[in-house]
Design an enzyme around this catalytic site. Structure first.
Site, PDB file in Angstrom:
ATOM      1  N   ASN A   9       0.931  -1.194  -0.094  1.00  0.00           N
ATOM      2  CA  ASN A   9      -0.257  -0.002  -0.098  1.00  0.00           C
ATOM      3  C   ASN A   9       0.855   1.301   0.047  1.00  0.00           C
ATOM      4  O   ASN A   9       1.409   1.718   0.943  1.00  0.00           O
ATOM      5  CB  ASN A   9      -1.007   0.120   1.167  1.00  0.00           C
ATOM      6  CG  ASN A   9      -1.968   1.274   1.446  1.00  0.00           C
ATOM      7  OD1 ASN A   9      -1.915   1.961   0.191  1.00  0.00           O
ATOM      8  ND2 ASN A   9      -2.675   1.280   2.481  1.00  0.00           N
ATOM      9  N   LYS A  11       0.015   4.450  -0.615  1.00  0.00           N
ATOM     10  CA  LYS A  11      -0.600   5.558   0.051  1.00  0.00           C
ATOM     11  C   LYS A  11      -0.231   6.498  -0.763  1.00  0.00           C
ATOM     12  O   LYS A  11      -0.064   6.512  -2.088  1.00  0.00           O
ATOM     13  CB  LYS A  11      -0.244   5.622   1.482  1.00  0.00           C
ATOM     14  CG  LYS A  11      -0.089   4.633   2.390  1.00  0.00           C
ATOM     15  CD  LYS A  11      -0.233   4.828   3.595  1.00  0.00           C
ATOM     16  CE  LYS A  11      -0.252   3.441   4.555  1.00  0.00           C
ATOM     17  NZ  LYS A  11      -0.368   3.665   6.060  1.00  0.00           N
ATOM     18  N   HIS A  96      -9.835   1.167   4.695  1.00  0.00           N
ATOM     19  CA  HIS A  96      -8.400   1.409   5.334  1.00  0.00           C
ATOM     20  C   HIS A  96      -8.736   2.146   6.596  1.00  0.00           C
ATOM     21  O   HIS A  96      -9.638   3.050   6.350  1.00  0.00           O
ATOM     22  CB  HIS A  96      -7.774   1.884   4.374  1.00  0.00           C
ATOM     23  CG  HIS A  96      -6.103   1.985   4.786  1.00  0.00           C
ATOM     24  ND1 HIS A  96      -5.621   2.785   5.756  1.00  0.00           N
ATOM     25  CD2 HIS A  96      -5.171   0.981   4.842  1.00  0.00           C
ATOM     26  CE1 HIS A  96      -4.282   2.554   6.402  1.00  0.00           C
ATOM     27  NE2 HIS A  96      -4.041   1.388   5.540  1.00  0.00           N
ATOM     28  N   GLU A  98      -7.112   4.613   7.601  1.00  0.00           N
ATOM     29  CA  GLU A  98      -6.937   6.191   7.178  1.00  0.00           C
ATOM     30  C   GLU A  98      -8.127   6.602   6.602  1.00  0.00           C
ATOM     31  O   GLU A  98      -8.469   7.829   6.701  1.00  0.00           O
ATOM     32  CB  GLU A  98      -5.838   6.188   6.391  1.00  0.00           C
ATOM     33  CG  GLU A  98      -4.516   5.933   7.210  1.00  0.00           C
ATOM     34  CD  GLU A  98      -3.308   5.384   6.518  1.00  0.00           C
ATOM     35  OE1 GLU A  98      -3.297   5.669   5.294  1.00  0.00           O
ATOM     36  OE2 GLU A  98      -2.213   5.027   7.030  1.00  0.00           O
ATOM     37  N   GLU A 169      -5.916  -5.079  10.154  1.00  0.00           N
ATOM     38  CA  GLU A 169      -4.950  -4.061  10.551  1.00  0.00           C
ATOM     39  C   GLU A 169      -5.252  -3.190  11.912  1.00  0.00           C
ATOM     40  O   GLU A 169      -5.956  -2.363  11.888  1.00  0.00           O
ATOM     41  CB  GLU A 169      -4.815  -3.267   9.397  1.00  0.00           C
ATOM     42  CG  GLU A 169      -4.472  -3.591   8.083  1.00  0.00           C
ATOM     43  CD  GLU A 169      -4.135  -2.746   7.104  1.00  0.00           C
ATOM     44  OE1 GLU A 169      -2.954  -2.928   6.596  1.00  0.00           O
ATOM     45  OE2 GLU A 169      -4.523  -1.734   6.656  1.00  0.00           O
ATOM     46  N   GLY A 175       1.774   2.041  11.000  1.00  0.00           N
ATOM     47  CA  GLY A 175       2.674   3.138  10.800  1.00  0.00           C
ATOM     48  C   GLY A 175       3.221   3.568  11.980  1.00  0.00           C
ATOM     49  O   GLY A 175       4.038   4.759  12.294  1.00  0.00           O
ATOM     50  N   SER A 215       2.723  -2.356  10.660  1.00  0.00           N
ATOM     51  CA  SER A 215       4.325  -2.293  10.867  1.00  0.00           C
ATOM     52  C   SER A 215       4.937  -3.588  10.541  1.00  0.00           C
ATOM     53  O   SER A 215       5.752  -4.099  11.190  1.00  0.00           O
ATOM     54  CB  SER A 215       4.415  -1.802  12.226  1.00  0.00           C
ATOM     55  OG  SER A 215       4.094  -0.800  12.563  1.00  0.00           O
TER      56      SER A 215
END
Ligand code: PEP
Length: 253
Positions: A9, A11, A96, A98, A169, A175, A215
């Site tokens: 991904n 991003k 996702h 985000e 996730e 991250g 991660s």
């Protein structure tokens, strides 16, 4: 069928020349090393058409980071399932964390995206995962159960059986450099498979590919892949580095 997949991904990272260079380098590497895993890359929408052309007939699948919940119309800045398909993209990440955090996407809305994908003969990678406060409050199973069941409630078992990928996730691992312990991830993956079995039947549950994301790096991927219900990985930060990402792909034996 459960698939072994390592997905990148990217991003909102990489200029087009950087993305193209990384994609072509990965393609050459995959051709030579023939890893067991299927390799996906998710660049920004802008690059999908060209990278699909550049990687046609290659072992790398170019996928989308997101898709609209609407089929077409006055939705400035959005990209529909049909538009993705028209440039050769058949898989999209949906839900996702985000998107959930910065665009307020909720489970029912994410379910609509999945419906549009299936209606166009495409398929989703549905991201689910609890926040740190959910885990600390012991609510992580409830949160993930709600995310999976609401997003999939309107989908046919035939579509799910043939083409469902889930990415677990945990938000606290994305991250942050703090990945879930392999046994924590395994526990949640087995739980997700059970929810799918309860709602959609054992055949769908057996066929669902469940990736871990959060991660994942060159050092921890192998321990993750040793877990029975972890079929592969969705990788953010480490997928931008050629050496790290190819090490992760090699770990998926
Ligand atoms: C992600 O955002 O999907 C992700 C897994 O990111 P990272 O690997 O950087 O935690």
């Amino acid at each position: 069928m459960r698939r072994k997949i390592v997905a990148a991904n990217w991003k909102m990272n990489l200029t087009f020349p950087q993305a193209k260079e990384l994609a072509l380098r990965l393609n050459t590497w995959v051709k030579i090393h023939k890893p067991v895993a299927e390799v996906f890359i998710a660049p920004t929408h802008l690059y999908l058409e060209q990278l699909n052309k550049d990687l046609r007939n290659s072992s790398i699948t170019v996928i989308s980071q997101n898709v609209s919940a609407m089929p077409d119309g006055a939705y400035t800045g959005d990209v529909s399932a049909q538009q993705l398909l028209s440039v050769g993209t058949k898989i999209s990440i949906v839900g996702h964390s985000e998107r959930r955090a910065y665009h307020h996407e909720v489970n029912k809305y994410i379910g609509k995206k999945i419906t549009h994908l299936y209606e166009n003969g495409m398929s989703p990678i549905l991201c689910v995962g609890e926040k740190l406060e959910d885990r600390q409050a012991g609510k992580h199973f409830d949160v993930v159960k709600e995310q999976v069941s609401v997003a999939l409630e309107r989908q046919s078992n035939e579509n799910l059986r043939d083409n469902l990928i889930i990415a677990y996730e945990p938000v606290w691992a994305i991250g942050t450099g703090r990945n879930a312990a392999p046994d924590q991830a395994q526990e949640m993956h087995a739980f997700i498979r059970k929810i799918i079995g309860d709602h959609h039947g054992l055949q769908v549950a057996h066929n669902t590919t469940i990736l871990y994301g959060g991660s994942v790096n060159a050092g921890n991927a192998s321990d993750m892949f040793d877990q029975f219900d972890i079929d592969g990985a969705l990788v953010g930060g480490a997928s931008l580095n050629f050496d790290d990402f190819t090490t992760i792909i090699s770990a998926r034996k």
